[in-house]
Scaffold this motif. Structure first.
Motif, PDB file in Angstrom:
ATOM      1  N   TYR A  65       0.869  -1.177   0.000  1.00 28.43           N
ATOM      2  CA  TYR A  65       0.000   0.000   0.000  1.00 28.43           C
ATOM      3  C   TYR A  65       0.903   1.224   0.000  1.00 28.43           C
ATOM      4  O   TYR A  65       1.779   1.358   0.865  1.00 28.43           O
ATOM      5  N   LEU A  66       0.718   2.086  -0.979  1.00 26.06           N
ATOM      6  CA  LEU A  66       1.532   3.300  -1.048  1.00 26.06           C
ATOM      7  C   LEU A  66       0.849   4.399  -0.266  1.00 26.06           C
ATOM      8  O   LEU A  66      -0.291   4.764  -0.543  1.00 26.06           O
ATOM      9  N   GLN A  67       1.573   4.921   0.705  1.00 20.57           N
ATOM     10  CA  GLN A  67       1.070   6.003   1.551  1.00 20.57           C
ATOM     11  C   GLN A  67       1.983   7.203   1.296  1.00 20.57           C
ATOM     12  O   GLN A  67       3.021   7.342   1.908  1.00 20.57           O
ATOM     13  N   GLY A  68       1.577   8.035   0.335  1.00 11.36           N
ATOM     14  CA  GLY A  68       2.439   9.128  -0.096  1.00 11.36           C
ATOM     15  C   GLY A  68       3.601   8.524  -0.873  1.00 11.36           C
ATOM     16  O   GLY A  68       3.416   7.801  -1.836  1.00 11.36           O
ATOM     17  N   GLU A  69       4.820   8.807  -0.433  1.00 10.88           N
ATOM     18  CA  GLU A  69       6.005   8.224  -1.070  1.00 10.88           C
ATOM     19  C   GLU A  69       6.475   6.977  -0.340  1.00 10.88           C
ATOM     20  O   GLU A  69       7.403   6.316  -0.789  1.00 10.88           O
ATOM     21  N   LYS A  70       5.841   6.663   0.764  1.00  7.96           N
ATOM     22  CA  LYS A  70       6.244   5.524   1.588  1.00  7.96           C
ATOM     23  C   LYS A  70       5.389   4.302   1.259  1.00  7.96           C
ATOM     24  O   LYS A  70       4.168   4.398   1.172  1.00  7.96           O
ATOM     25  N   ALA A  71       6.046   3.143   1.081  1.00  4.58           N
ATOM     26  CA  ALA A  71       5.328   1.898   0.850  1.00  4.58           C
ATOM     27  C   ALA A  71       5.187   1.168   2.183  1.00  4.58           C
ATOM     28  O   ALA A  71       6.131   1.067   2.954  1.00  4.58           O
ATOM     29  N   VAL A  72       3.977   0.669   2.459  1.00  2.96           N
ATOM     30  CA  VAL A  72       3.706  -0.106   3.664  1.00  2.96           C
ATOM     31  C   VAL A  72       3.315  -1.505   3.200  1.00  2.96           C
ATOM     32  O   VAL A  72       2.521  -1.653   2.271  1.00  2.96           O
ATOM     33  N   TYR A  73       3.881  -2.531   3.855  1.00  2.00           N
ATOM     34  CA  TYR A  73       3.677  -3.919   3.428  1.00  2.00           C
ATOM     35  C   TYR A  73       2.825  -4.675   4.440  1.00  2.00           C
ATOM     36  O   TYR A  73       2.984  -4.510   5.647  1.00  2.00           O
ATOM     37  N   PHE A  74       1.935  -5.540   3.919  1.00  2.00           N
ATOM     38  CA  PHE A  74       1.005  -6.294   4.758  1.00  2.00           C
ATOM     39  C   PHE A  74       1.038  -7.768   4.376  1.00  2.00           C
ATOM     40  O   PHE A  74       1.345  -8.126   3.244  1.00  2.00           O
ATOM     41  N   CYS A  75       0.604  -8.605   5.333  1.00  6.23           N
ATOM     42  CA  CYS A  75       0.563 -10.050   5.081  1.00  6.23           C
ATOM     43  C   CYS A  75      -0.684 -10.439   4.284  1.00  6.23           C
ATOM     44  O   CYS A  75      -0.685 -11.467   3.620  1.00  6.23           O
ATOM     45  N   SER A  76      -1.744  -9.634   4.360  1.00  7.39           N
ATOM     46  CA  SER A  76      -2.984  -9.977   3.657  1.00  7.39           C
ATOM     47  C   SER A  76      -3.771  -8.716   3.322  1.00  7.39           C
ATOM     48  O   SER A  76      -3.483  -7.634   3.831  1.00  7.39           O
ATOM     49  N   GLU A  77      -4.779  -8.902   2.486  1.00  3.83           N
ATOM     50  CA  GLU A  77      -5.672  -7.794   2.136  1.00  3.83           C
ATOM     51  C   GLU A  77      -6.449  -7.332   3.369  1.00  3.83           C
ATOM     52  O   GLU A  77      -6.760  -6.152   3.498  1.00  3.83           O
ATOM     53  N   GLU A  78      -6.777  -8.257   4.273  1.00  8.03           N
ATOM     54  CA  GLU A  78      -7.519  -7.909   5.491  1.00  8.03           C
ATOM     55  C   GLU A  78      -6.727  -6.919   6.343  1.00  8.03           C
ATOM     56  O   GLU A  78      -7.275  -5.913   6.811  1.00  8.03           O
ATOM     57  N   CYS A  79      -5.452  -7.211   6.552  1.00  8.48           N
ATOM     58  CA  CYS A  79      -4.622  -6.304   7.353  1.00  8.48           C
ATOM     59  C   CYS A  79      -4.479  -4.951   6.662  1.00  8.48           C
ATOM     60  O   CYS A  79      -4.487  -3.910   7.314  1.00  8.48           O
TER      61      CYS A  79
END
Length: 89
Positions: A65-79
């Protein structure tokens, strides 16, 4: 000499022999060849921590998930959905 003394003497002679001639030998009578140093494998993937549940996920398999210029990584779509909902509040 008693049998116990002979046994102890034999053990000491064997230990002295191993200390002097040490190292492993191979069937051909020579010493075992030196093992080459292990080369470090290049890092193929990086583990990212899911900010919602705390699981470690390989970056290549994670939901991003891109939050501005920062990418955030998740284990699933739910998270990822939970994170987006928390950010809206």
């Amino acid at each position: 000499m008693s049998p116990i003394r002979i046994l102890i003497l034999a053990i000491l002679v064997y230990i002295a022999y191993r200390l002097v001639f040490g190292g492993k030998t191979i069937a051909g009578g020579g010493r075992e060849p030196e093992k080459p140093e292990r080369k470090e494998m290049p890092v193929d993937d990086v583990l990212e921590e899911d900010p919602v549940c705390g699981k470690l996920v390989p970056r290549k398999q994670a939901v991003r998930y891109l939050q501005g210029e920062k990418a955030v990584y998740f284990c699933s779509e739910e998270c990822c959905g939970k994170y987006k909902d928390d950010q809206k509040d």
